[in-house]
Motif scaffolding. Structure first.
Motif, PDB file in Angstrom:
ATOM      1  N   PRO A  19       0.806  -1.219   0.000  1.00 17.07           N
ATOM      2  CA  PRO A  19       0.000   0.000   0.000  1.00 17.07           C
ATOM      3  C   PRO A  19       0.841   1.273   0.000  1.00 17.07           C
ATOM      4  CG  PRO A  19      -0.893  -1.589   1.547  1.00 17.07           C
ATOM      5  CD  PRO A  19       0.438  -2.127   1.081  1.00 17.07           C
ATOM      6  N   HIS A  20       2.121   1.186   0.379  1.00 13.83           N
ATOM      7  CA  HIS A  20       2.972   2.372   0.328  1.00 13.83           C
ATOM      8  C   HIS A  20       3.049   2.911  -1.097  1.00 13.83           C
ATOM      9  CE1 HIS A  20       4.523   2.636   4.373  1.00 13.83           C
ATOM     10  NE2 HIS A  20       4.773   1.349   4.379  1.00 13.83           N
ATOM     11  N   SER A  21       2.975   2.039  -2.087  1.00 18.11           N
ATOM     12  CA  SER A  21       3.269   2.444  -3.453  1.00 18.11           C
ATOM     13  C   SER A  21       2.033   2.640  -4.324  1.00 18.11           C
ATOM     14  CB  SER A  21       4.182   1.396  -4.114  1.00 18.11           C
ATOM     15  OG  SER A  21       3.561   0.117  -4.106  1.00 18.11           O
ATOM     16  N   ASP A  22       0.837   2.234  -3.861  1.00 20.03           N
ATOM     17  CA  ASP A  22      -0.324   2.351  -4.740  1.00 20.03           C
ATOM     18  C   ASP A  22      -1.444   3.201  -4.156  1.00 20.03           C
ATOM     19  OD1 ASP A  22      -1.538   0.801  -2.847  1.00 20.03           O
ATOM     20  OD2 ASP A  22      -1.773  -0.971  -4.102  1.00 20.03           O
ATOM     21  N   GLY A  23      -1.177   3.915  -3.081  1.00 21.09           N
ATOM     22  CA  GLY A  23      -2.151   4.847  -2.550  1.00 21.09           C
ATOM     23  C   GLY A  23      -3.133   4.266  -1.553  1.00 21.09           C
ATOM     24  N   ARG A  24      -3.069   2.943  -1.265  1.00 15.29           N
ATOM     25  CA  ARG A  24      -4.048   2.358  -0.355  1.00 15.29           C
ATOM     26  C   ARG A  24      -3.870   2.864   1.081  1.00 15.29           C
ATOM     27  NH1 ARG A  24      -3.841  -3.905  -1.078  1.00 15.29           N
ATOM     28  NH2 ARG A  24      -1.819  -3.481  -2.027  1.00 15.29           N
ATOM     29  N   ARG A  25      -2.608   3.155   1.459  1.00 14.78           N
ATOM     30  CA  ARG A  25      -2.413   3.680   2.813  1.00 14.78           C
ATOM     31  C   ARG A  25      -3.095   5.035   2.958  1.00 14.78           C
ATOM     32  NH1 ARG A  25       2.844   4.330   6.793  1.00 14.78           N
ATOM     33  NH2 ARG A  25       2.489   2.132   7.134  1.00 14.78           N
ATOM     34  N   GLU A  26      -3.054   5.874   1.920  1.00 17.22           N
ATOM     35  CA  GLU A  26      -3.701   7.182   1.985  1.00 17.22           C
ATOM     36  C   GLU A  26      -5.220   7.027   2.132  1.00 17.22           C
ATOM     37  OE1 GLU A  26      -1.244   6.393  -0.047  1.00 17.22           O
ATOM     38  OE2 GLU A  26       0.259   7.681   0.915  1.00 17.22           O
ATOM     39  N   GLU A  27      -5.795   6.060   1.414  1.00 11.86           N
ATOM     40  CA  GLU A  27      -7.230   5.810   1.546  1.00 11.86           C
ATOM     41  C   GLU A  27      -7.568   5.364   2.966  1.00 11.86           C
ATOM     42  OE1 GLU A  27      -8.508   3.020  -1.344  1.00 11.86           O
ATOM     43  OE2 GLU A  27      -7.814   4.200  -3.070  1.00 11.86           O
ATOM     44  N   TRP A  28      -6.745   4.488   3.505  1.00 10.96           N
ATOM     45  CA  TRP A  28      -6.969   4.027   4.873  1.00 10.96           C
ATOM     46  C   TRP A  28      -6.862   5.187   5.856  1.00 10.96           C
ATOM     47  CZ3 TRP A  28      -3.256   4.602   8.646  1.00 10.96           C
ATOM     48  CH2 TRP A  28      -3.617   4.112   9.910  1.00 10.96           C
ATOM     49  N   LEU A  29      -5.861   6.038   5.691  1.00  7.24           N
ATOM     50  CA  LEU A  29      -5.676   7.162   6.603  1.00  7.24           C
ATOM     51  C   LEU A  29      -6.921   8.035   6.656  1.00  7.24           C
ATOM     52  CD1 LEU A  29      -2.012   8.243   5.752  1.00  7.24           C
ATOM     53  CD2 LEU A  29      -2.814   7.380   7.946  1.00  7.24           C
ATOM     54  N   ALA A  30      -7.496   8.330   5.492  1.00 10.05           N
ATOM     55  CA  ALA A  30      -8.679   9.180   5.436  1.00 10.05           C
ATOM     56  C   ALA A  30      -9.858   8.520   6.143  1.00 10.05           C
ATOM     57  CB  ALA A  30      -9.029   9.495   3.989  1.00 10.05           C
ATOM     58  N   ALA A  31     -10.042   7.206   5.928  1.00  7.56           N
ATOM     59  CA  ALA A  31     -11.162   6.500   6.538  1.00  7.56           C
ATOM     60  C   ALA A  31     -10.999   6.420   8.060  1.00  7.56           C
ATOM     61  CB  ALA A  31     -11.281   5.097   5.941  1.00  7.56           C
ATOM     62  N   ARG A  32      -9.793   6.102   8.520  1.00 10.82           N
ATOM     63  CA  ARG A  32      -9.591   5.965   9.963  1.00 10.82           C
ATOM     64  C   ARG A  32      -9.692   7.311  10.669  1.00 10.82           C
ATOM     65  NH1 ARG A  32      -6.465   4.561  14.761  1.00 10.82           N
ATOM     66  NH2 ARG A  32      -6.571   2.315  15.106  1.00 10.82           N
ATOM     67  N   ALA A  33      -9.246   8.380   9.999  1.00 12.26           N
ATOM     68  CA  ALA A  33      -9.320   9.707  10.601  1.00 12.26           C
ATOM     69  C   ALA A  33     -10.754  10.080  10.954  1.00 12.26           C
ATOM     70  CB  ALA A  33      -8.718  10.743   9.659  1.00 12.26           C
ATOM     71  N   LYS A  34     -11.707   9.707  10.092  1.00 14.72           N
ATOM     72  CA  LYS A  34     -13.116  10.015  10.362  1.00 14.72           C
ATOM     73  C   LYS A  34     -13.604   9.267  11.603  1.00 14.72           C
ATOM     74  CE  LYS A  34     -14.390  10.946   5.546  1.00 14.72           C
ATOM     75  NZ  LYS A  34     -15.240  10.524   4.392  1.00 14.72           N
ATOM     76  N   VAL A  35     -13.225   8.004  11.718  1.00 13.81           N
ATOM     77  CA  VAL A  35     -13.659   7.217  12.874  1.00 13.81           C
ATOM     78  C   VAL A  35     -13.015   7.749  14.146  1.00 13.81           C
ATOM     79  CG1 VAL A  35     -13.775   4.911  13.884  1.00 13.81           C
ATOM     80  CG2 VAL A  35     -13.943   5.193  11.405  1.00 13.81           C
ATOM     81  N   GLU A  36     -11.727   8.088  14.063  1.00 16.19           N
ATOM     82  CA  GLU A  36     -11.040   8.627  15.237  1.00 16.19           C
ATOM     83  C   GLU A  36     -11.681   9.928  15.703  1.00 16.19           C
ATOM     84  OE1 GLU A  36      -6.862   9.040  15.254  1.00 16.19           O
ATOM     85  OE2 GLU A  36      -6.475   6.930  14.781  1.00 16.19           O
ATOM     86  N   PHE A 188       5.723   0.827  10.817  1.00 16.84           N
ATOM     87  CA  PHE A 188       4.329   0.463  11.022  1.00 16.84           C
ATOM     88  C   PHE A 188       3.823  -0.354   9.841  1.00 16.84           C
ATOM     89  CE2 PHE A 188       4.187   3.427  14.468  1.00 16.84           C
ATOM     90  CZ  PHE A 188       3.133   2.984  15.263  1.00 16.84           C
ATOM     91  N   LEU A 189       3.072  -1.395  10.156  1.00 15.56           N
ATOM     92  CA  LEU A 189       2.390  -2.192   9.147  1.00 15.56           C
ATOM     93  C   LEU A 189       0.893  -1.967   9.325  1.00 15.56           C
ATOM     94  CD1 LEU A 189       4.394  -5.550   9.355  1.00 15.56           C
ATOM     95  CD2 LEU A 189       4.693  -3.680   7.733  1.00 15.56           C
ATOM     96  N   VAL A 190       0.272  -1.359   8.341  1.00 18.18           N
ATOM     97  CA  VAL A 190      -1.148  -1.026   8.412  1.00 18.18           C
ATOM     98  C   VAL A 190      -1.851  -1.719   7.255  1.00 18.18           C
ATOM     99  CG1 VAL A 190      -2.854   0.801   8.576  1.00 18.18           C
ATOM    100  CG2 VAL A 190      -0.527   1.218   9.372  1.00 18.18           C
ATOM    101  N   ASN A 191      -2.370  -2.933   7.521  1.00 17.66           N
ATOM    102  CA  ASN A 191      -2.931  -3.765   6.456  1.00 17.66           C
ATOM    103  C   ASN A 191      -1.898  -3.947   5.350  1.00 17.66           C
ATOM    104  OD1 ASN A 191      -5.369  -3.841   7.894  1.00 17.66           O
ATOM    105  ND2 ASN A 191      -6.098  -1.981   6.889  1.00 17.66           N
ATOM    106  N   GLU A 192      -0.696  -4.322   5.777  1.00 19.86           N
ATOM    107  CA  GLU A 192       0.448  -4.445   4.873  1.00 19.86           C
ATOM    108  C   GLU A 192       1.252  -5.694   5.209  1.00 19.86           C
ATOM    109  OE1 GLU A 192       1.862   0.064   4.137  1.00 19.86           O
ATOM    110  OE2 GLU A 192       1.625  -0.487   6.235  1.00 19.86           O
ATOM    111  N   THR A 193       1.984  -6.173   4.222  1.00 18.33           N
ATOM    112  CA  THR A 193       2.829  -7.352   4.397  1.00 18.33           C
ATOM    113  C   THR A 193       4.231  -7.057   3.914  1.00 18.33           C
ATOM    114  OG1 THR A 193       0.967  -8.867   4.081  1.00 18.33           O
ATOM    115  CG2 THR A 193       3.163  -9.779   3.747  1.00 18.33           C
TER     116      THR A 193
END
Length: 322
Positions: A19-36, A188-193
């Protein structure tokens, strides 16, 4: 593929689909920020206002203070044990036979004074290959970072783990921890391998975002997308272990439960804060072909005490079953 070589023969390899290279981490960040943000508003209220259980905690804390038992509970909380376990796996690559994982879970650095001293005292006497921090670096839902970040910075020089330090978020953690701690050298590993390679062999380490309070389908997706091989899942809590076993994982490391933190004699917990899976509340367990370990954690949550559920830091040695 990005490869970094620690001062050892193990290479840490980041797959191309990270996800570091295809933008998935950025999508996750936006979604988690709303819940937080929503949770932050909720926890700005006095605990008794939003949780009957929270009201019970405060009543219990008052009783501990009135009776003076709180001093004993605090001493118990700071008396962290080192737990060492050998785990055998039929399909562990031979090059990783004897590989040592240092697991620190649930330190909650901002909950009780002196916890960083107690953790450093244990960690400085442990030699491991890799350190994993399985969530709840913070304890307070107001998401103040100064104390947890300072405690981690103090801890890092005491950790001997040439292959690095991997961390995941817990249900108490803010996503703002990620840039702060990655500047210090924590990965940090955030839905990452990622994979660890030695010689011609490799193992895979998958880290999930917290599945207790912040679950999204991305967590299940990354479990299914990992390659074949020996795989370790880092998850803050029990709760997605059946999916990990079905995806071929060999080891599931988690925490979250604190072993109850306050338990009856014999270690019978009063509360585990689990949606289900009480049989996986503490210690080693097995589902199908997958082993699991639920740490009692190094710190405390809400109440600055422990009774009949000692804090622990764990060293797990991976052994090839011959």
């Amino acid at each position: 593929i990005k490869v970094t070589e620690p001062a050892r023969q193990t290479a840490i390899i980041e797959p191309r689909n990270s996800p570091h290279s295809d933008g998935r981490r950025e999508e996750w960040l936006a979604a988690r920020a709303k819940v937080e943000e929503a949770r932050s508003r909720e926890h700005s209220l006095p605990m008794w206002r939003h949780s009957l259980l929270g009201f019970g905690y405060w009543v219990f804390l008052g009783l501990l203070r009135v009776t003076g038992i709180i001093k004993l509970g605090t001493r118990n909380a700071l008396n962290i044990k080192l737990t060492e376990i050998d785990l055998s796996f039929e399909h562990l690559p031979e090059e990783f036979d004897g590989y040592r994982l240092l697991q620190i879970s649930d330190p909650h650095f901002d909950t009780i004074a002196g916890i960083d001293d107690a953790i450093c005292k244990i960690a400085k006497n442990v030699a491991a290959d890799l350190c994993v921090i399985t969530g709840d670096i913070q304890g307070r839902h107001v998401y103040q970072l100064d104390q947890p970040v300072a405690s981690v910075e103090r801890l890092l020089p005491h950790i001997t783990a040439p292959d690095g330090i991997f961390a995941i978020l817990g249900n108490h953690d803010s996503l703002r921890l990620i840039p702060a701690l990655e500047k210090l050298g924590v990965t940090f590993l955030v839905n990452e391998t990622v994979s660890l390679a030695r010689g011609n062999s490799q193992i895979f380490i998958t880290g999930l975002d917290d599945v207790h309070s912040y679950y999204t389908p991305a967590a299940s997706g990354v479990l299914k997308d990992t390659p074949q091989g020996f795989k370790i899942a880092l998850v803050h809590s029990p709760g997605i272990e059946n999916e990990a076993e079905a995806a071929g994982y060999g080891l599931y490391l988690c925490g979250h439960t604190h072993g109850g933190q306050v338990a009856l004699p014999g270690g019978h917990p009063l509360n585990l804060n689990l949606h289900d899976g009480a049989i996986r509340d503490v210690g080693a367990w097995k589902i199908g072909n997958m082993l699991g370990f639920t740490s009692r954690g190094a710190g405390v949550s809400i109440l600055p005490v422990r009774f009949n559920a000692p804090a622990e830091i764990t060293v797990l040695t991976l052994c090839r079953d011959r």
